[in-house]
Design a protein around this motif. Structure first.
Motif, PDB file in Angstrom:
ATOM      1  N   PRO A 197       0.587  -0.700  -0.222  1.00 23.97           N
ATOM      2  CA  PRO A 197      -0.179  -0.052   0.095  1.00 23.97           C
ATOM      3  C   PRO A 197       0.730   1.582   0.234  1.00 23.97           C
ATOM      4  CG  PRO A 197      -0.063  -1.147   2.353  1.00 23.97           C
ATOM      5  CD  PRO A 197       0.983  -1.648   1.020  1.00 23.97           C
ATOM      6  N   GLN A 232      -4.510   1.247   3.077  1.00 31.96           N
ATOM      7  CA  GLN A 232      -4.679  -0.236   2.838  1.00 31.96           C
ATOM      8  C   GLN A 232      -6.342  -0.106   2.264  1.00 31.96           C
ATOM      9  OE1 GLN A 232      -2.854  -3.805   3.322  1.00 31.96           O
ATOM     10  NE2 GLN A 232      -4.051  -3.831   1.334  1.00 31.96           N
ATOM     11  N   ARG A 256      -0.883  -5.615  10.440  1.00 32.87           N
ATOM     12  CA  ARG A 256      -1.495  -4.928   9.528  1.00 32.87           C
ATOM     13  C   ARG A 256      -2.522  -6.138   8.558  1.00 32.87           C
ATOM     14  NH1 ARG A 256       2.060  -1.091   7.495  1.00 32.87           N
ATOM     15  NH2 ARG A 256       0.693  -1.487   5.314  1.00 32.87           N
ATOM     16  N   LEU A 269      -6.162  -5.392   7.095  1.00 32.53           N
ATOM     17  CA  LEU A 269      -6.889  -6.123   6.274  1.00 32.53           C
ATOM     18  C   LEU A 269      -7.668  -7.073   6.254  1.00 32.53           C
ATOM     19  CD1 LEU A 269      -5.620  -5.959   3.163  1.00 32.53           C
ATOM     20  CD2 LEU A 269      -4.183  -7.849   3.733  1.00 32.53           C
TER      21      LEU A 269
END
Lengths: 352, 230, 305
Positions: A107, A199, A227, A231
């Motif tokens: 990202p 993201q 992360r 996501l």
């Protein structure tokens, strides 16, 4: 439910270039994808799992028609009644982003640091906004014009109106992604935001035009645990809220298990097993799937012996036989077909 | 042999201008022979920096690393040479573990030249590391870009083993690899440890990997290290 | 309003199509064209190189042999003769050696200095880096041509001094590029592990970093050669060259000062000018070609899978 995307006998091969040192197996001459067939139904999440070099990314790129020119693609990819492989570049450009869109890997690299979030998210709207045909080269022109526009903004009411319209669309999408104050975030630059937020912006960008199919190519690669969890939440939200189908390409099995409706396991350019995640993860049929699952942390990192064969010279017979603990004589001589029975398919003589 | 870190602190940007930002402070631990010490924590917390400090590639802002009781910063040349042999480091990205312009053979012989090994001994050593890492002989003639991540990571370990090290700092050794290859590498590391009694400092963000490998472990968070039970 | 906008949008499209269809200048084909240009540059440059290496094979006479001065082109003297009766074609052929030598020698000096300074400051970083880069910046702001003119006026004009001065004053950009690339390579796994294994800094620089710099250095070297040749020509034209060694620049200078222009003797002043232009262009093309290849290599390194 009808199939949204139907891939039939997809065969991708790369011509080896003698003086070029291939960076990965796929670049070496040979068949990267070998008669792959699958279909994605509407609103379904299909995951394509496999190891590096098994050809899963090649499948994604073949669907988006982003393969390098030295590749040869055979078979059909049917999307909404059209064969994607026969479309012209112009028609394809129109399709990309509007009906099929991609979520990129990293990202922080996929967003341009010098433009604000709002500007970048409005870009697909500007490009696909008019019904005119627009090639890729328009993008640059558009950007250059954007500068002029910004200067003239106060005077040129029309431009302002258009931009406002786009921006309100962006705000709507951002709100859908769970940003409470979208107008504030639209003025932000990518470097001001955390990776997780970027993201989300990216996912917002790819859903901006309400595509019917989203291809997520290794979205969790290179992200750390927190992360990946973020996501996952985002993709789940995406699945629930919108009506898109997702082709999820990943090597992260845990991630796939929690998101996918169906999982296809690839090995050495072939699909070896297709099943729904619960039965695949609890009762894997193909020896490779079993081995893959056993090498997961929660099962004690039991490795599969040996390594994946090079795509330029796959072994005779079943492609997995040199590493298979249950192999029989038949496995070494004949190539098994993908056989279907009660909702799952396996490419193995010994199962079923 | 002993390798110990005492009260290590590290600041970034502590030059002439600016006060510098502290990454971690007062980190102390000791690596026990033949054991694995796991170090985990979220990315950006300075795990890798700590690893590089332990292996002497960077120097701490405060505190010291002690090798056989001597601080790294005040070592005599001979001692430093032994330190350089006995403490090695393995890195995350297998694709740049070897010089892309050299054949693998060349990269390995380079190390053997450094150790002043030649002739038949050289061939024996090379064969031995191939055996340990379970790779065919043909990889020697390849360039790094022609090998897979798993093979390169094995070779990187093999090359380190040539130096007969006592300590290896493993900086995210498997996070760039696939699950099945990760399992293979972890098992290889365990086997090597069992055979040669090397101690590891394993740096990883993956808790499962740390728990599988380590005898003791610490978590680096908010600039502090807390020891945790395994 | 609307129409105007549509007009603005339509025009570039037509332009692009025009370029693509009529001039074969499609962006997609650009890469292939670049390769062709590179190969062509290499081929023609080799021709100049052979001229320079074996002038006696191509020159009809010795460059010092005298005939009737100011003669127009004829079968005996394809490009005529100059003011003291030397055959211009022979002069031209022998001039290639001098011009190319100045170019290559000064480019070698500057590349060598740039490489060493860049490698050193990039590898060791810290204080040496700051000192060296500070020094580089100082050299960077020296106005080169005026300095060379002053030096040329004080020292007696000699080709060796010219080479030395050109070489010593044009290494900064190479040093900068090498430094940034070295900083990058320094952080790769193989350099770090080599440092861990106790290889000497010298060994790492020579065997690990340098081979990965070559494809950056080569185009830089080519472009440095081209620019040195141009500098030499312009300095010689200003009368600061070495008269005993007739380069193309000095031929131009003589053609200008000894009446070639006034008498409209195009065969005297055009050939050396054309030769300089072509030679520099071929070298630059080769350099661009190498640069393009480097970019391709870089790209392949990034997109794994």
């Amino acid at each position: 439910m009808n199939a949204l995307l139907e891939v039939k006998d997809l065969n991708v091969s790369f011509q080896g270039n003698e003086n070029e040192k291939g960076n990965e197996n796929e670049k070496e001459s040979g068949t990267a994808v070998f008669y792959v067939s699958f279909s994605i139904r509407e609103k379904e999440t299909l995951a394509l799992v496999g190891e590096t070099g098994c050809g899963k990314s090649v499948v994604a790129h073949a669907i988006m028609r982003l393969l390098p020119p030295e590749s040869r693609v055979k078979g059909t990819i049917e999307f909404g009644g059209k064969n994607l492989l026969e479309l012209s570049e112009k028609e394809m450009t129109k399709l990309r982003g509007k009906e099929i869109s991609i979520i990129f890997q990293n990202p922080s690299l996929a967003l341009n640091p010098v433009y604000s979030i709002g500007h970048q998210l409005a870009e697909p709207l500007r490009i696909h906004g008019q019904e005119k045909r627009k090639g890729k080269e328009w993008k640059e022109k558009e950007e250059r014009k954007e500068k002029v526009w910004r200067e003239k903004e106060e005077k040129n009411e029309k431009g302002l109106k258009m931009r406002k319209n786009n921006f309100s669309n962006v705000a709507r999408v951002l709100k859908r992604m769970g940003f409470s104050n979208p107008h504030e975030y639209m003025g932000y630059y990518p470097s001001w935001c955390s990776g997780g937020m970027n993201q989300r912006f990216l996912i917002a960008a790819s859903t901006m035009l309400d595509p019917v199919l989203i291809i997520a190519d290794e979205p969790s690669k290179g992200l750390d645990r927190n992360r990946v969890a973020e996501l996952e939440i985002e993709l789940k939200r995406l699945k629930e809220k919108s009506e898109t189908a997702i082709l999820l390409i990943s090597h992260d099995l845990g991630f796939v298990r929690r998101l996918a409706d169906r999982v296809a396991v690839m090995y050495a350019g072939e699909i070896v097993e297709i099943a729904d995640p619960s039965s695949l993860f609890e009762r894997p049929l193909h020896p490779y799937t079993q081995g893959l699952l056993n090498s997961l942390p929660e099962r004690g990192f039991v490795p599969i012996p040996g390594s994946s064969p090079p795509l330029s010279s796959p072994p005779e017979g079943c492609r997995f036989h040199p590493r298979c603990p249950f192999k029989e004589k038949l496995c070494m001589q004949e190539h098994p077909e993908l056989k279907e029975s009660n909702g799952r398919a396996v490419r193995c003589f010994l199962c079923l | 042999m002993s390798l110990k870190a005492e009260n290590l602190s590290r600041k970034y940007g502590s030059g002439l201008l600016g006060r510098g930002k502290c990454i971690f402070r007062d980190v102390s631990f000791e690596l026990e022979p033949g054991k694995t010490f796991g170090l985990m924590g979220p990315s950006g917390e300075g795990k890798s920096t700590l690893g590089r400090i332990i292996s002497g590639l960077e120097s701490p802002t405060d505190g010291a690393v002690f090798f056989n009781g001597n601080p790294l910063s005040r070592m005599k040349k001979a001692e430093y040479t032994t330190f350089r042999r006995k403490v090695q480091m393995m890195f995350q990205d297998p694709t740049d573990a070897f010089n892309p312009r050299k054949r693998i053979k060349h990269s390995i012989f380079e190390v053997l030249n450094l150790l002043e090994i030649s002739g038949t001994e050289r061939i024996r050593c090379t064969k031995e590391i191939l055996k340990t890492t379970g790779l065919p002989e043909e990889v020697l003639l390849r360039y790094p870009s022609q090998l897979s991540g798993g093979q390169l990571q094995r070779l990187a370990l093999g090359r380190i083993l040539l130096l007969d090290p006592e300590y290896i700092v493993l900086d995210e050794p498997t996070s760039a690899l696939d699950v099945s290859v990760q399992a293979q590498i972890l098992h290889l590391l365990k086997n090597v440890q069992a055979e040669q009694g090397i101690s590891y400092l394993l740096i990883s963000h993956d808790e499962a990997v740390i728990r599988f490998m380590s005898d003791s472990c610490g978590e680096l968070e908010n600039g502090q290290m807390d020891l945790i039970e395994v | 309003m609307m129409q105007e906008e549509a007009y603005i949008r339509e025009r570039p499209r037509k332009w692009k199509d025009f370029l693509a269809h009529n001039l074969n200048l499609d962006i997609r084909k650009y890469k292939r064209n670049l390769k062709k240009l590179n190969r062509g540059g290499l081929f023609l440059f080799t021709f100049f190189l052979i001229l320079a290496l074996f002038p006696s094979l191509f020159a009809p006479y010795s460059p010092t042999e005298r005939f009737i001065p100011y003669e127009a082109p004829s079968t005996a003297h394809l490009l005529g003769t100059n003011d003291i009766g030397n055959d211009i074609l022979s002069e031209l052929v022998y001039g290639a050696r001098i011009s190319l030598m100045v170019g290559f020698a000064s480019a070698s000096i500057s590349t060598l200095i740039g490489l060493m300074i860049g490698l050193f400051s990039g590898y060791f970083r810290g204080t040496p880096d700051e000192l060296l880069m500070g020094f580089t910046d100082v050299v960077l702001i020296i106005p080169k041509i005026p300095l060379i003119i002053i030096l040329g006026a004080f020292l007696h004009p000699s080709i060796w001094i010219l080479i030395l001065v050109l070489g010593l004053l044009s290494w900064e950009s190479i040093a900068r590029v090498v430094r940034s690339k070295t900083l990058q390579i320094r952080e790769t796994g193989y350099v770090k592990s080599a440092r861990c294994m106790g290889f000497s800094s010298f060994h790492i620089m020579v065997s690990d970093i340098f081979p990965n710099l070559i494809h950056v250095l080569l185009p830089k070297f080519m472009l440095a050669t081209a620019s040195a040749m141009i500098s030499e020509a312009s300095l010689s034209f200003l009368g600061l060259g070495d008269i005993s060694m007739k380069s193309w620049g000095i031929m131009l200078s003589f053609a200008f000062s000894r009446g070639g222009f006034i008498r409209d003797m195009w065969w005297w002043y055009l050939p050396p000018g054309i030769c300089i232009t072509l030679c520099v262009m071929f070298i630059a093309l080769m350099g661009f070609g190498f640069e393009g290849r480097e970019k391709e290599n870089g790209k392949r390194g990034v997109d794994s899978e």
